[in-house]
Design an enzyme around this catalytic site. Sequence first.
Site, PDB file in Angstrom:
ATOM      1  N   PHE B 125       0.841  -1.190   0.000  1.00 54.95           N
ATOM      2  CA  PHE B 125       0.000   0.000   0.000  1.00 54.95           C
ATOM      3  C   PHE B 125       0.887   1.255   0.000  1.00 54.95           C
ATOM      4  CE2 PHE B 125      -2.791   3.186   1.947  1.00 54.95           C
ATOM      5  CZ  PHE B 125      -3.889   3.063   1.119  1.00 54.95           C
ATOM      6  N   ASP B 199       1.850  -5.050   8.690  1.00 56.48           N
ATOM      7  CA  ASP B 199       0.690  -4.173   8.550  1.00 56.48           C
ATOM      8  C   ASP B 199      -0.534  -5.063   8.374  1.00 56.48           C
ATOM      9  OD1 ASP B 199      -1.374  -2.523   7.762  1.00 56.48           O
ATOM     10  OD2 ASP B 199      -0.102  -1.240   6.507  1.00 56.48           O
ATOM     11  N   TYR B 224     -10.741   1.088  10.572  1.00 55.79           N
ATOM     12  CA  TYR B 224     -11.975   1.524   9.890  1.00 55.79           C
ATOM     13  C   TYR B 224     -12.374   0.628   8.724  1.00 55.79           C
ATOM     14  CZ  TYR B 224      -8.587   4.281   7.052  1.00 55.79           C
ATOM     15  OH  TYR B 224      -7.536   4.716   6.288  1.00 55.79           O
ATOM     16  N   LYS B 225     -11.661  -0.473   8.578  1.00 53.90           N
ATOM     17  CA  LYS B 225     -12.039  -1.421   7.528  1.00 53.90           C
ATOM     18  C   LYS B 225     -12.919  -2.507   8.160  1.00 53.90           C
ATOM     19  CE  LYS B 225      -7.739  -0.275   5.128  1.00 53.90           C
ATOM     20  NZ  LYS B 225      -8.286   0.432   3.966  1.00 53.90           N
ATOM     21  N   ARG B 371     -12.420  -3.879  -6.939  1.00 51.34           N
ATOM     22  CA  ARG B 371     -12.102  -4.627  -5.728  1.00 51.34           C
ATOM     23  C   ARG B 371     -13.381  -4.800  -4.929  1.00 51.34           C
ATOM     24  NH1 ARG B 371      -8.017  -2.163  -1.253  1.00 51.34           N
ATOM     25  NH2 ARG B 371      -9.873  -0.930  -0.915  1.00 51.34           N
TER      26      ARG B 371
END
Lengths: 398, 398
Positions: B125, B199, B224-225, B371
């Site tokens: 990322f 991560d 927050y995912k 995605r």
Amino acid sequence: MTGMQSNTLDAADPLAAFRARFIEAPDVVAYLDGNSLGRPLQVSIDALTEGATTAWAQRLIRSWDDGWIELPVTLGDRIAEAALGAAPGQTVVGDSTTVLLYKQVRAALALRPDRDELIVAVDDFPTDRYVLEGIAAERGATLRWIPSGDVSPDAVAALLGTRTAVVVLSHIAYRSGAIADVPAITALAHDVGALVIWDLSHSVGAFPIQLDEWDVDLAVGCSYKYLCGGPGAPAFAYVASRHLDEIRQPIQGWLGGAEPFAMGPGYRPGPGIRRMLSGTPPILSLLALGPAVDTVAEAGIERIREKSIALTEHAIGLADELLPDAILATPRDARRRGGHVTLDHPDFEAIMPKLWERGVIPDFRRPTGIRLGLSPLSTSFAEVESGIRAIAEELSEV
Amino acid sequence: MTGMQSNTLDAADPLAAFRARFIEAPDVVAYLDGNSLGRPLQVSIDALTEGATTAWAQRLIRSWDDGWIELPVTLGDRIAEAALGAAPGQTVVGDSTTVLLYKQVRAALALRPDRDELIVAVDDFPTDRYVLEGIAAERGATLRWIPSGDVSPDAVAALLGTRTAVVVLSHIAYRSGAIADVPAITALAHDVGALVIWDLSHSVGAFPIQLDEWDVDLAVGCSYKYLCGGPGAPAFAYVASRHLDEIRQPIQGWLGGAEPFAMGPGYRPGPGIRRMLSGTPPILSLLALGPAVDTVAEAGIERIREKSIALTEHAIGLADELLPDAILATPRDARRRGGHVTLDHPDFEAIMPKLWERGVIPDFRRPTGIRLGLSPLSTSFAEVESGIRAIAEELSEV
């Protein structure tokens, strides 16, 4: 007689109506800690609820396109206009004050690579000192300490030199409430080629700040004190436009990059003030902060300052009368003090729990200080009197 | 026939009842972006409102004594137990993922002062890569890049050596959804005396993580995912207890210090995991995150993983049938993929606005990827089918 005076002052207060906009706390007799945590405005809670139930729950990821992605900058601009005396495009919201200060100091040092001294005050808030100690150790820089007492232009001048990279000071001292002369100190620093970073945590929202006019380089500030953004609400950072092309901060994250959604190789700093961002800011907190900032704008920072002076004047007068043994740690001259008043007394620590129990809520600052943070939009003159009378009563029973 | 299968799968789903706990979004037909922003649970909104109107508005500054001061650690422990396979005292919540990653990488480098190489993946990322690029530049370290493709133990082994200080990788790849073999790669790194930082942003809350058992050194992750903490909700950091005495991070702030309210001279790192804190965390966000974490605990991470596999299996089966021209960018073997599925097609970018307009909300990842982030607790099998059917319809009209 003082009691009548409090009511008279409240009756004549042009900002009195703002108090009703804050959420009531029935068990609180006197909230005197608005410079630690501002009370919430109903509009902030409404914005928080609306943000959660609509923007988050209904619009979901689409809200990023609806304005969230720009919010750190658009909200920064609102703070800049309401309270910083700064033109748009120089202020951004995100991270904590500590993290932003770290980024700002590192960024400022990088703008003065041939210099190795930082000026800091012994009396400054711990986070400011701790951040600077850490950076000095890692960058091989030297901290030059302003001794305990007022941060005067003379005190700064005595330490300034051709090795000074950055002067990092608080506009208003967290304990004494003394105001530093930002334009004078900034000019002195510039005279030797140094930069300034002002921590506005204890002035923003209570004192008219003029960052552009004062020629400040960088600034940070807290949004949960007089700005009433909520516990731990994200802080703001200001970078004068003349530095924006050149400035680089060390925590390179996607939201501070040139094209966050390109996700390409190699970090390139984003346009303007956005480059001070790193990761994703806590959006709901930003949404709660927005209307609080707008309320400051509506009240007007000059009128807020007038009431702030009147509130602190009232507090000092009452303390003189009711707390004759307490020592005023705050400048008696209104032109030299901010929005809070600190009094010292050896028995203050002992009475703090009793004060909190009876709904009188000042703050305690070691070793012997009671700090009265008088947030202008939410504090009444009668409240100040109730609080100081309660302190006097508890003190008499020690 | 596939339609009936979706309903059958939903009817047999032991976690189906959890969907009703999320706030409805009437205009959303299929929310397929739970790995960018999780939907809110009603209990989170309730906690947010309660936190704002009671803890903030009524208790005011006293709430710090009521539990706020410990919240970054107590909430960290709840995440650790629910989703990280980590014993208490090793996890803390605060700051953004980017800021925490910066602190973790700097801290890890300081634990290996005689080494100067960092291993990172080209496909990671952007924030991870950008943070590492910045740190490498400032510390004079060298980045060794794992080339595009799976992050296999062999790919890491090829770069490991006596100069390797830290391996910084994502557990589950944000684009492909491929799972890295954390225990194997961690063991390889340890074999040469290097540290690992994982991560967990795209695995936490969707995949059973065993940080203690896997002998991980440090980790960060986003809340927050799949954890559904809200937009920009603060991230978490894990430090294995064996490193806690020694570890130091660069952003020295008062809340990470030994005695925040002593406000004394000289920073001393706080006890245990608290030292990873810097400034004041956004408390309201932490309050919203708490019950979401508890919901993951209640559902059970093993059951969540089972549903996650079933959802991605269903999505891949539907894509095979309805999107024959799309290329699956995610491993077909369920043991090698996480909770999202990425498909590539040259026309996907063109249809994204139409999908969003009709309430079908996947994410787009350049250059050609759609995605599908299938959050196990809030996503139904029928929703997956509706979404993929909509993609097929829009594609047929290009």
